[in-house]
Design an enzyme around this catalytic site. Structure first.
Site, PDB file in Angstrom:
ATOM      1  N   ASP A   1      -7.471 -14.489 -27.816  1.00 40.47           N
ATOM      2  CA  ASP A   1      -7.707 -15.662 -26.956  1.00 40.47           C
ATOM      3  C   ASP A   1      -7.909 -15.300 -25.492  1.00 40.47           C
ATOM      4  O   ASP A   1      -7.502 -16.031 -24.589  1.00 40.47           O
ATOM      5  CB  ASP A   1      -6.564 -16.682 -27.092  1.00 40.47           C
ATOM      6  CG  ASP A   1      -6.317 -17.044 -28.541  1.00 40.47           C
ATOM      7  OD1 ASP A   1      -7.315 -17.226 -29.264  1.00 40.47           O
ATOM      8  OD2 ASP A   1      -5.149 -17.111 -28.961  1.00 40.47           O
TER       9      ASP A   1
ATOM     10  N   LYS B   1     -13.030 -13.383 -25.234  1.00 38.55           N
ATOM     11  CA  LYS B   1     -13.977 -12.323 -25.609  1.00 38.55           C
ATOM     12  C   LYS B   1     -15.329 -12.925 -25.973  1.00 38.55           C
ATOM     13  O   LYS B   1     -16.370 -12.331 -25.716  1.00 38.55           O
ATOM     14  CB  LYS B   1     -13.478 -11.551 -26.841  1.00 38.55           C
ATOM     15  CG  LYS B   1     -12.239 -10.735 -26.625  1.00 38.55           C
ATOM     16  CD  LYS B   1     -11.807 -10.047 -27.907  1.00 38.55           C
ATOM     17  CE  LYS B   1     -11.259 -11.003 -28.955  1.00 38.55           C
ATOM     18  NZ  LYS B   1     -10.053 -11.739 -28.544  1.00 38.55           N
TER      19      LYS B   1
ATOM     20  N   GLN C   1      -9.147 -10.854 -32.161  1.00 32.71           N
ATOM     21  CA  GLN C   1      -7.723 -10.698 -31.807  1.00 32.71           C
ATOM     22  C   GLN C   1      -7.594  -9.775 -30.576  1.00 32.71           C
ATOM     23  O   GLN C   1      -8.505  -9.725 -29.774  1.00 32.71           O
ATOM     24  CB  GLN C   1      -6.899 -10.203 -32.997  1.00 32.71           C
ATOM     25  CG  GLN C   1      -6.742 -11.239 -34.114  1.00 32.71           C
ATOM     26  CD  GLN C   1      -7.880 -11.244 -35.099  1.00 32.71           C
ATOM     27  OE1 GLN C   1      -8.316 -10.213 -35.545  1.00 32.71           O
ATOM     28  NE2 GLN C   1      -8.364 -12.414 -35.453  1.00 32.71           N
TER      29      GLN C   1
ATOM     30  N   GLY D   1     -11.200 -17.237 -33.505  1.00 33.49           N
ATOM     31  CA  GLY D   1     -11.959 -18.413 -33.089  1.00 33.49           C
ATOM     32  C   GLY D   1     -12.589 -18.116 -31.755  1.00 33.49           C
ATOM     33  O   GLY D   1     -11.898 -18.038 -30.748  1.00 33.49           O
ATOM     34  N   HIS D   2     -13.885 -17.884 -31.736  1.00 33.99           N
ATOM     35  CA  HIS D   2     -14.564 -17.534 -30.490  1.00 33.99           C
ATOM     36  C   HIS D   2     -15.261 -18.765 -29.924  1.00 33.99           C
ATOM     37  O   HIS D   2     -16.183 -19.295 -30.538  1.00 33.99           O
ATOM     38  CB  HIS D   2     -15.542 -16.383 -30.717  1.00 33.99           C
ATOM     39  CG  HIS D   2     -14.847 -15.081 -31.011  1.00 33.99           C
ATOM     40  ND1 HIS D   2     -15.500 -13.921 -31.320  1.00 33.99           N
ATOM     41  CD2 HIS D   2     -13.525 -14.769 -31.018  1.00 33.99           C
ATOM     42  CE1 HIS D   2     -14.618 -12.952 -31.506  1.00 33.99           C
ATOM     43  NE2 HIS D   2     -13.409 -13.443 -31.337  1.00 33.99           N
TER      44      HIS D   2
END
Ligand code: IMP
Ligand code: MG
Length: 333
Positions: free
Chosen positions: A13, A16, A173, A42-43
């Site tokens: 988070d 990225k 991650q 989750g991007h």
């Protein structure tokens, strides 16, 4: 081959997705590849003003770049097709999305098992059980799923048939969730460090840049206690919108841990560093971090940001550090 790698320096988070998206726009990449993790990631990406949350498909898809789900990932077939469909509906060309034929699958029994987790606080996406079966040699490969056939590639053929490959490797991650380097067992089941990208068919000498991405404070989602007892952290959570992109859970907040950041920068071999969300500390108007095991307070943003740079491997290479304060763009502060 030339390979750049984007990795998370903290607990995931770190934005990225934003950095990868930015690099895709300006770089001359022929490929973008996710190299670890699964639907736990989750991007969040803002493309042409529209918000997207991707879990599998790398950011190259927004720019017509071949976008590969690598051999280090684990894939839930149903979720993959849903994500593909969402992107298509939003007008994104998904014809260049590929899956490494030796990527492992997340099965329904993996999901069921992960759903019962109470110890780690997983995202319940089946990650741990899928990797366990992979290493137990009882997993299922992408090439075993008929419906994936049109997407499958052999990473060796894809990456080593021409000398012109310029690839951006997108990590998921972060360092503190790495199965070996994180705070075991409060970690994920894959490797999240730069070395992990190499396992996807990238020769070490191809690596050019390693972009370490962090935030000017720290967050963590999971079962262990992470947030100190101080109302400032609820403020940071609200202002920083620190709620999970995958699960919607609140992220626990804490000050930046400069000792942990240095470990992460060195083990990742970061050549560049982006620290995001400076605007959040501006809004709550507190400048603090932890260094050498102690809390340090600063009078101003400048004082703290300069302290960070002078106490990392970037002290003699300031031009490779970016501080960003806009959640949509990689704008400098
Ligand atoms: P798992 O990866 O779902 O097994 O979860 C293991 C730990 O990693 C939990 O603490 C999760 O909250 C955390 N985690 C996994 N993926 C992410 C991510 O993409 N961002 C932040 N935390 C994550
Ligand atoms: Mg995330």
């Amino acid at each position: 081959m030339i390979a750049d790698i984007v990795v998370g320096l903290q607990h995931g988070d770190e934005a990225k997705g934003k950095v990868t998206h930015h690099l895709c726009k300006d770089g001359d990449y022929t490929h973008v590849m996710r190299f670890n993790g699964g639907g736990n990631a989750g991007h969040t990406i803002y493309h042409n003003g529209q918000k997207f949350v991707t879990h599998y498909i790398p950011a190259g898809v927004f720019y017509g770049i071949t976008s590969v789900i690598g051999s280090g990932c684990v894939l839930n077939v149903k979720d993959f097709f849903n994500e593909l469909e969402e992107l298509r509906k939003a007008g994104i060309d998904t014809s260049l999305v590929k899956i490494a034929n030796n990527c492992h699958l997340i099965r329904n029994d993996h999901l069921e098992e992960d759903n019962k987790d109470e110890k780690i606080g997983t995202t319940k996406k089946g990650n741990g059980p899928a990797y366990r079966n992979k290493y137990n040699r009882t997993g299922m490969l992408a090439k075993d799923a008929l419906e994936l056939e049109p997407f499958l590639i052999d990473l060796y053929e894809e990456l080593h048939s021409s000398d012109d490959v310029i690839i951006l490797c997108e990590g998921a991650q972060g360092f503190q969730l790495d199965i070996d380097w994180g705070d075991y067992p409060y970690v994920t089941s894959s490797h999240c460090i730069a070395a992990s990208a190499l396992l996807n068919g990238i020769p070490p000498q191809a690596v050019r840049h390693v972009w370490g991405v962090g935030k000017v404070y720290d967050t963590y989602v999971g079962q262990k206690d992470f947030e100190p007892d101080d109302p400032i952290f609820s403020q940071i959570r609200d202002v920083g919108e620190e709620y999970g992109a995958t699960t919607g859970r609140s992220r626990q907040c804490n000050w930046l841990d400069l000792d942990a950041l240095n470990r992460s920068l060195k083990i990742n071999g970061a050549t560049h560093m982006v620290l995001n969300k400076v605007d959040v500390l501006q809004k709550v108007n507190r400048w603090s971090l932890k260094h050498l095991g102690k809390l340090k307070d600063f009078q101003s943003q400048n004082e703290m940001l300069q302290y960070i740079v002078s106490n990392t491997p970037f002290k003699d290479n300031v031009s490779n550090v970016m501080f960003s304060g806009n959640k949509h763009n990689l704008s400098l502060v």
